[in-house]
Enzyme design. Sequence first.
Site, PDB file in Angstrom:
ATOM      1  CG  ASP A 197      -0.276  -0.045   2.605  1.00  0.00           C
ATOM      2  OD1 ASP A 197       0.844  -0.764   2.819  1.00  0.00           O
ATOM      3  OD2 ASP A 197      -0.561   0.857   3.545  1.00  0.00           O
ATOM      4  CD  GLU A 223       4.292   0.384   7.185  1.00  0.00           C
ATOM      5  OE1 GLU A 223       5.019   0.743   8.158  1.00  0.00           O
ATOM      6  OE2 GLU A 223       4.009   1.338   6.426  1.00  0.00           O
TER       7      GLU A 223
END
Length: 415
Positions: free
Chosen positions: A91, A186
Amino acid sequence: MSTIEFNSMWREKLLNRFISYVKIYSTSDAESETTPSTERQWNIANYIVEELKMIGLEDVSIDENGYIMGYIPSNLESNDKPTIGFISHYDTSPDFSGEDVKPQVWENYQGEDLVLNKETNFTLSPSKFESLKKHIGQTLITTDGNTLLGADDKAGCAEIVTAAEYLIAHPEIKHGRMALGFTPDEEIGRGAHKFDVAKFGAEFAYTMDGSEVGELEYENFNAAGAVVKIHGLSVHPGYAFGKMVNASLLAAEFIQSLPANETPSTTKGFDGFYHLMDVTSDVSECKLQYIIRDHDDEKFEARKKFMEQKVAEFNEKHGEGTAEVEIKEQYRNMKQQFEGKMHIIDLAAKAMKEAGIEPKIKAIRGGTDGAQLSYMGLPCPNIFAGGMNFHGPYEYVALESMEKAVEVIVNIVKA
Ligand SMILES: [Zn+2]
């Protein structure tokens, strides 16, 4: 000096892989409750899964939460080497747009200002970002000024996949079993929470999620949040004489009672702090939200006590029940998890030295997914991935830094 034969074909592979990753929109979203937090993260997740299969990894899997795992079996005769894991997140930060990323490649950088966008005159300059001067003669990858780049942490993803591909293509390099892990979310602090440590099956792992070449981190803050509530008494101002208790004014006094030189902007290195994050206030009630941080366990405990003590003193002065505090633990320094396991750090440091890199061991002034994983039973220090100026349009990475990261990964797993 290089311990692996990283010719132009491999450079090209690494560069193209990175470029194809950053072009895939995969911003996470803290407001969402799902895992991954955004549907779009499946696009890059599925792309990575296909790649891992194509390269020839074993037991490639993706679970219902988007966690990807894959393996390269050991090619050693004996089976006494531990499985070593490498983890990165796919991400990108919601702090800045990650949609429609248009990476630009600048070969043989000479220290000049880079005009990333002629229309907006958006410029990446060494006068503002001195670190650029370390990359003279190298190939830089930048944004077009409209988005972040996503080197955090697609550089890490590209490095791990390329290292795996390199090892498979070079069976003469003897190595233990390697586990690869790729996670969503994350950037919103949820990269580790659904990570299946048992399934991953590594004895220890490294997140490839640091910045500058040489970074090696196995210490982070101990962290707690403290909410201080101060109660006032609201009375019509015209009739307030001797009656009104203004919570906002009391709060100002309380704020001043904490040490002014122990804040994020007045501390560095291993100094801890109290950070006033948010104030909501009116006459009848004030809510102060603090975070408390310290690397050292004892000092961290002392800071929490200090906060409670200040509230007690405040109540002594202004009357019982004027202020109350609630302190909640957030995360712990992973350092404790490496007691008796310093060989995990030493192995990474040695792998860097072999690649001609001086390890820069420093303490993270924040938390990491690796810290969470370490407490879930997977000791997991953090290694550089090469990207700079994370989470914004000035983000860039040097291809040479990514190559060094690949080399460090190969050096770690080789026997
Ligand atoms: Zn990251």
